[in-house]
Design a protein around this motif. Structure first.
Motif, PDB file in Angstrom:
ATOM      1  N   ARG A 295     -34.281-159.057 -48.154  1.00  0.00           N
ATOM      2  CA  ARG A 295     -33.031-159.550 -48.719  1.00  0.00           C
ATOM      3  C   ARG A 295     -33.184-159.787 -50.221  1.00  0.00           C
ATOM      4  O   ARG A 295     -34.273-159.817 -50.742  1.00  0.00           O
ATOM      5  CB  ARG A 295     -32.612-160.857 -48.031  1.00  0.00           C
TER       6      ARG A 295
ATOM      7  N   ALA B 145     -34.144-150.114 -44.477  1.00  0.00           N
ATOM      8  CA  ALA B 145     -32.937-149.345 -44.166  1.00  0.00           C
ATOM      9  C   ALA B 145     -33.085-147.942 -44.723  1.00  0.00           C
ATOM     10  O   ALA B 145     -33.857-147.709 -45.667  1.00  0.00           O
ATOM     11  CB  ALA B 145     -31.688-150.005 -44.745  1.00  0.00           C
TER      12      ALA B 145
ATOM     13  N   GLN C 183     -27.264-146.874 -43.322  1.00  0.00           N
ATOM     14  CA  GLN C 183     -26.075-147.288 -44.068  1.00  0.00           C
ATOM     15  C   GLN C 183     -25.280-146.078 -44.531  1.00  0.00           C
ATOM     16  O   GLN C 183     -25.853-145.085 -45.005  1.00  0.00           O
ATOM     17  CB  GLN C 183     -26.463-148.116 -45.288  1.00  0.00           C
TER      18      GLN C 183
ATOM     19  N   SER D  58     -24.646-159.943 -39.228  1.00  0.00           N
ATOM     20  CA  SER D  58     -25.932-159.255 -39.191  1.00  0.00           C
ATOM     21  C   SER D  58     -25.801-157.749 -39.376  1.00  0.00           C
ATOM     22  O   SER D  58     -26.790-157.027 -39.268  1.00  0.00           O
ATOM     23  CB  SER D  58     -26.662-159.553 -37.874  1.00  0.00           C
TER      24      SER D  58
ATOM     25  N   LEU E 161     -25.685-154.727 -41.784  1.00  0.00           N
ATOM     26  CA  LEU E 161     -26.253-154.608 -43.128  1.00  0.00           C
ATOM     27  C   LEU E 161     -25.236-154.111 -44.134  1.00  0.00           C
ATOM     28  O   LEU E 161     -24.684-153.014 -43.993  1.00  0.00           O
ATOM     29  CB  LEU E 161     -27.460-153.668 -43.099  1.00  0.00           C
TER      30      LEU E 161
ATOM     31  N   THR F 118     -26.392-158.472 -48.126  1.00  0.00           N
ATOM     32  CA  THR F 118     -27.815-158.763 -47.968  1.00  0.00           C
ATOM     33  C   THR F 118     -28.620-158.399 -49.202  1.00  0.00           C
ATOM     34  O   THR F 118     -29.595-159.083 -49.524  1.00  0.00           O
ATOM     35  CB  THR F 118     -28.373-158.029 -46.733  1.00  0.00           C
TER      36      THR F 118
ATOM     37  N   GLY G  72     -28.233-162.128 -48.449  1.00  0.00           N
ATOM     38  CA  GLY G  72     -28.899-162.182 -47.155  1.00  0.00           C
ATOM     39  C   GLY G  72     -28.926-163.602 -46.629  1.00  0.00           C
ATOM     40  O   GLY G  72     -27.956-164.351 -46.749  1.00  0.00           O
TER      41      GLY G  72
ATOM     42  N   LEU H 185     -31.213-159.940 -40.537  1.00  0.00           N
ATOM     43  CA  LEU H 185     -30.935-158.677 -39.857  1.00  0.00           C
ATOM     44  C   LEU H 185     -31.905-158.408 -38.718  1.00  0.00           C
ATOM     45  O   LEU H 185     -31.602-157.673 -37.788  1.00  0.00           O
ATOM     46  CB  LEU H 185     -31.024-157.520 -40.856  1.00  0.00           C
TER      47      LEU H 185
END
Length: 441
Positions: free
Chosen positions: A51, A164, A208, A256, A258, A285, A312, A347
């Motif tokens: 974060r 991510a 994402q 939660s 992202l 986040t 975050g 997350l």
């Protein structure tokens, strides 16, 4: 001692209660042998896993062999310690593979080396792959899917340090527009790319996409798919990021999911008041601290510091009712109340342990909970019941939230730190509760 370890771990029990606000719940007077401890809030900006502001980096694999700049673990570790950056954004430009089906082993090893560097620095990576940063020259859908299969193996091998993967690949900067090979009206080709990413990477790694419409169209019921808004606060629609009721939809998503990205241009609504309100509403986040400078400077140092603290999760101890004395093997309880001052819930779920330190070894009392339910602004009450050690002595108590991956579990940089003064031990990665359990016969 071995028998006590087993009893302590198996006998532990916990209850998590979300209260509407951060006020302390009314509780009965503590039983004999217990103490109540209140904790002081810290305003310090510090790193916490997954974060905050990130360190921006990019590298290129051009046809002439130029452009590769490896990650430097010393630079990343310094940014983590001095700037509070637990994340590194890494965009890999694959220019030499626009017309080639297979990525060479040597170039895949360069990606592996970067993830290894991140691990040694105690940070995690938000990764994006793209084919161009200056044109619409991307790869065909079929070739892109082949590349994803190869890169997915690298991501899977190093999933412990991948926070991510952004969908990338399509168009300039991998932002899914200005593309030569993907039409705006044929969503099937884009669906193939997202589906390939989901299939090639572990379920623990969020993916994402660039806009809410992409998620709503291609993965509306896939929790691990989040959003990266790379024109945050630019104009009324963030330069095409939002259409229709996207803002209302995003605000209604769980905390939660992202959400992260960067600003890209000053606008009438890019000041701190709007930034703070939207990051809270959409549960941001992470954010790029280096672009756009004009937007970030307009927030002032106070706004930037608040963003650094609240992006975050930011978990803070409020109060604990803890056993101060007990007979060997006696059944005892502890209650801990904390609050999440951040914009989003954690997350990733991870172990939560009440640690009784013996000086030679640590006794871990597991507390069953799911950090992903620790939503912003809500107090969390944790109750743990366990047996006191069978060996007399003084046992300082602390809370530990290590990384869930065994390979990172003993690395303090990957443990969660509470936002309280005087509780963090950077050598152990634990948060002291400031009370010792004294066991006497």
């Amino acid at each position: 001692m071995r028998s006590f370890l087993g009893r302590a771990c198996t006998a532990a029990a916990a209850l998590v209660v979300l209260l509407p606000g951060v006020a302390h719940a009314a509780v009965a007077p503590p039983p004999p042998g217990t103490v109540i401890r209140l904790y002081q809030m810290s305003t310090e900006v510090f790193a916490n896993p997954g974060r905050g502001f990130f360190t921006y980096t990019e590298t290129h694999l051009r046809a002439d062999g130029s452009g590769h700049v490896p990650l430097d673990p010393a630079v990343l570790a310094s940014a983590r310690v001095t700037e509070g950056h637990s994340l590194v954004f890494r965009i890999f430009y694959l220019e030499r593979y626009r017309a080639a089906d297979s990525i060479s082993r040597a170039d895949l090893d360069l990606v592996r080396a970067d993830l290894t560097a991140a691990r040694s620095a105690g940070v995690k990576v938000v990764a994006r792959f793209a084919y161009t940063d200056d044109s619409d020259e991307d790869a065909t859908p079929a070739r892109t899917v082949r590349h994803i299969a190869q890169l997915g193996k690298v991501i899977t091998e190093n999933a412990d340090v991948v926070a991510a993967v952004q969908a990338g690949f399509i168009g300039r900067w991998g932002e899914w527009y200005s593309t030569r090979n993907f039409t705006r009206t044929d969503w099937q080709d884009r669906r193939q790319v997202l589906s390939a990413l989901l299939a090639a990477t572990p379920v623990s790694v969020p993916i994402q996409v660039r806009t809410p419409q992409i998620k709503r169209r291609l993965a509306p019921k896939t929790p691990r798919v989040g959003i990266h808004d790379d024109c945050f606060l630019a104009g009324t629609d963030d330069y095409g990021t939002y259409t229709g009721d996207d803002r209302e939809w995003l605000a209604a998503q769980g905390s939660s999911m992202l959400v992260g990205g960067e600003t890209c241009a000053p606008s009438a609504r890019s000041g701190w008041a709007n930034a703070n309100a939207e990051m809270a509403a959409y549960h941001w986040t992470y954010l790029n601290p280096s672009f756009h400078e004009g937007v970030l400077q307009s927030w002032g140092s106070a706004g930037r510091d608040e963003a650094a603290r609240r992006l975050g999760y930011r978990l803070r101890l409020l109060k604990a009712t803890l056993p101060a004395s007990a007979r060997p093997g006696a059944r005892t309880t502890a209650q801990i109340i904390l609050v999440n001052d951040g914009y989003a819930a954690p997350l990733q779920n991870r172990p939560l342990r009440l640690v009784l330190s013996t000086g030679v070894r640590n006794v871990n009392v597991g507390i069953r909970t799911d950090l992903r339910t620790w939503t912003p602004g809500k107090a969390v009450i944790l109750n743990a019941t366990f047996y006191a050690p069978s060996v007399p002595g003084t046992y300082p108590m602390s809370l530990s939230l290590p990384d869930p991956v065994p390979g990172l579990a003993t690395t303090p940089a990957y443990a969660i730190r509470f936002a309280n003064s005087g509780v963090w031990d950077e050598t152990t990665g634990r948060n002291s509760l400031g009370v010792s359990l004294v066991v006497t016969r």
